[in-house]
Write an enzyme that holds these catalytic residues in place. Structure first.
Site, PDB file in Angstrom:
ATOM      1  N   ARG A  96     -24.303  72.552  12.102  1.00  0.00           N
ATOM      2  CA  ARG A  96     -25.551  72.578  11.339  1.00  0.00           C
ATOM      3  C   ARG A  96     -26.469  71.436  11.748  1.00  0.00           C
ATOM      4  NH1 ARG A  96     -21.146  72.622   7.883  1.00  0.00           N
ATOM      5  NH2 ARG A  96     -20.477  70.594   7.234  1.00  0.00           N
ATOM      6  N   ASP A  99     -26.767  68.295   7.073  1.00  0.00           N
ATOM      7  CA  ASP A  99     -25.920  68.450   5.897  1.00  0.00           C
ATOM      8  C   ASP A  99     -26.094  67.169   5.087  1.00  0.00           C
ATOM      9  OD1 ASP A  99     -23.931  69.579   4.196  1.00  0.00           O
ATOM     10  OD2 ASP A  99     -22.407  68.347   5.164  1.00  0.00           O
TER      11      ASP A  99
END
Length: 169
Positions: A96, A99
């Protein structure tokens, strides 16, 4: 912006997709604008992925923030910041661009369907404990009653956490 009813929170930022340093800088700027006053930032550390190891290494940083947002509103705000930086939630422990975890919200213990504070995996994550110890070594975990330094000494997490970029004060 800050009301008299402020609380000190510790946030963990992590990124392993895209221009990781730039994404951390953008997240810090958004948090300072949207969530509260940033009191301190750790250095940036690099660690192999935890949970699902078959992905790029993470950069992590911890922020100490004074906020007037209640816990659920803070969670909504940081979820919106993650989304604005390209995060799409599909699977657990996926790569990702950003986060953001609430590690600690003052000394409060919060157990809801969407939010658990202190972060339940904090004692098991060297990549969170190392930067947190840098800025708050004597801070006590509100459930375990151990300092961050003691939690780091006791963690079973074998991952190496290496300094990537020193903190800019």
């Amino acid at each position: 912006m800050m009301a008299s009813n402020t609380i000190t929170v510790y946030l963990l930022l992590g990124t392993n997709v895209g221009d990781r340093l730039s994404l951390l800088e953008q997240a810090v700027a958004y948090i300072g604008k949207e969530a509260g006053k940033i009191l301190n930032t750790s250095a940036v550390y690099e660690t192999a992925a935890w949970g699902n190891e078959n992905q790029p290494d993470y950069l992590n940083q911890v922020l100490c923030v004074k906020t007037s947002l209640p816990p659920q509103q803070l969670l909504e705000k940081i979820n919106a910041i993650e989304a604005s930086l390209g995060r799409q939630r599909k699977t657990k422990w996926e790569p990702r661009p950003m986060d953001i975890d609430i590690l600690l919200y003052g000394d409060q213990v919060i157990q809801t369907a969407r939010l658990q504070v202190p972060h339940p995996l904090l004692p098991d994550r060297r990549f969170a404990l190392v930067p947190l110890r840098e800025i708050a070594p004597d801070l006590r975990h509100p459930v375990l009653h151990l300092t961050i330094t003691d939690l780091l000494k006791n963690t079973s997490d074998p991952l190496t956490v290496k300094l990537h970029k020193t903190a800019t004060k």
